[in-house]
Design an enzyme around this catalytic site. Sequence first.
Site, short mmCIF file in Angstrom:
data_model
loop_
_atom_site.label_atom_id
_atom_site.label_comp_id
_atom_site.label_asym_id
_atom_site.label_seq_id
_atom_site.Cartn_x
_atom_site.Cartn_y
_atom_site.Cartn_z
N SER A 173 -2.31 0.66 -4.35
CA SER A 173 -2.82 1.63 -3.60
C SER A 173 -4.19 2.22 -4.20
CB SER A 173 -1.87 2.95 -3.98
OG SER A 173 -2.56 4.08 -3.47
N ALA A 174 -4.97 2.62 -3.54
CA ALA A 174 -6.37 3.23 -3.85
C ALA A 174 -6.17 4.60 -4.38
CB ALA A 174 -7.14 3.24 -2.69
N LYS A 198 -8.82 6.52 6.15
CA LYS A 198 -7.68 5.78 5.79
C LYS A 198 -8.12 4.71 4.92
CE LYS A 198 -4.56 7.66 9.12
NZ LYS A 198 -3.88 7.40 10.31
N ASP A 218 0.89 -1.29 -0.22
CA ASP A 218 0.04 0.08 -0.01
C ASP A 218 0.63 1.32 0.00
OD1 ASP A 218 -2.48 1.51 0.54
OD2 ASP A 218 -1.56 1.92 2.50
N LEU A 219 0.41 2.32 -0.38
CA LEU A 219 1.21 3.45 -0.45
C LEU A 219 1.10 4.40 0.69
CD1 LEU A 219 3.31 5.20 -1.99
CD2 LEU A 219 1.53 6.30 -3.26
N ASP A 220 -0.10 5.13 0.84
CA ASP A 220 -0.47 5.87 1.82
C ASP A 220 -0.20 5.41 3.16
OD1 ASP A 220 -0.94 8.21 -0.06
OD2 ASP A 220 -3.01 7.74 -0.21
N THR A 231 1.45 10.35 3.60
CA THR A 231 0.49 11.28 2.78
C THR A 231 -0.69 11.45 3.40
OG1 THR A 231 0.11 9.29 1.35
CG2 THR A 231 1.58 11.21 0.52
N LYS A 258 -10.79 -1.01 -2.14
CA LYS A 258 -10.55 -1.96 -0.93
C LYS A 258 -11.84 -1.62 0.11
CE LYS A 258 -5.76 -0.82 -1.24
NZ LYS A 258 -4.33 -0.27 -0.57
N GLU A 315 -0.10 -3.23 4.61
CA GLU A 315 -1.10 -2.24 4.68
C GLU A 315 -1.41 -1.50 5.98
OE1 GLU A 315 -3.84 -0.80 3.65
OE2 GLU A 315 -3.97 -1.43 1.50
N ASP A 316 -1.74 -0.26 5.82
CA ASP A 316 -1.88 0.43 7.31
C ASP A 316 -3.53 0.49 7.59
OD1 ASP A 316 -2.46 2.36 5.10
OD2 ASP A 316 -2.18 3.88 6.55
P1 B16 Z 1 -6.80 9.70 -3.83
P2 B16 Z 1 -3.64 4.02 -0.22
C1 B16 Z 1 -5.46 5.74 -0.41
O1 B16 Z 1 -4.31 5.18 -0.52
C2 B16 Z 1 -5.52 6.87 0.91
O2 B16 Z 1 -5.21 5.82 1.92
C3 B16 Z 1 -7.11 7.36 1.28
O3 B16 Z 1 -7.02 8.03 2.31
C4 B16 Z 1 -7.33 8.06 -0.27
O4 B16 Z 1 -8.78 8.42 0.06
C5 B16 Z 1 -7.33 6.95 -1.24
O5 B16 Z 1 -6.14 6.61 -1.47
C6 B16 Z 1 -7.77 7.62 -2.70
O6 B16 Z 1 -6.74 8.52 -2.83
O7 B16 Z 1 -8.06 10.88 -3.53
O8 B16 Z 1 -5.53 10.43 -4.04
O9 B16 Z 1 -7.24 9.01 -5.26
O10 B16 Z 1 -3.53 3.99 1.43
O11 B16 Z 1 -4.63 2.88 -0.83
O12 B16 Z 1 -2.35 3.91 -0.73
MG MG Z 2 -2.84 3.23 3.16
#
Ligand code: B16
Ligand code: MG
Length: 217
Positions: A113-114, A44, A8-10, A16, A144, A168-169
Amino acid sequence: PIKACLFDLDGVLVDTAKYHYIAWKRLASELGFDFNEKDNERLKGVSRMASLDILLEIGNLSFDDKTKEALAEKKNTWYVEYISKMDASEILPGSLHFLKELKESGIKVALGSASKNAMIILNNTGLVPYFDAIIDGTKTQSAKPDPEVFLLGAQALNAHPSECVVFEDAEAGIEAATRAHMYSIGVGSPETLSKANFVVSSLQEMSVARLTELTLP
Ligand code: B16
Ligand code: MG
């Protein structure tokens, strides 16, 4: 044996979450209500539109779809402004060391990542070369806890789910990994990530030796 690691990224490789938080807080404030750090936990790992729905629920507000699109767009413009200033100093401790070790040991690495902004973050922090495949929010249909993002990652790396480990966090991310039939390692607090197969407080606790030990049959 483990053939692939999916990250996962964030919240796992970079912090972030704080930029998402500032941008959502700014939107809430424009709409006339307060949004605190505890509320932010619920956002998150959740997709952008689902995050907006949670925010509006907290503020006790409802809007039509067109207005909601515009609000999400506004938040995203601010968020992109913040992440455009990121650099390698914002990579979380232990990440680079572990990614390098994985590369040396021949274990494949994918992003799961989402976020639809993942490429901006990877480019600005210099993380791109560590990935054999990048699956982000621009490549998936379902967010997810749907397992799609991780299944696509495994497919891209030619690995069977039983040969994959997910980092994953977020609770939603751990659920996605479980539904993909992959071994999950939570990065964060054991309370929030109780459903993970194993939990570390940061990637500083990870190494290839540890990975092998944990995933022994
Ligand atoms: P965006 P991850 C997720 O990233 C974030 O944790 C989540 O807070 C955010 O809403 C989602 O990405 C969408 O991000 O608005 O930049 O498309 O944790 O799956 O890397
Ligand atoms: Mg995350």
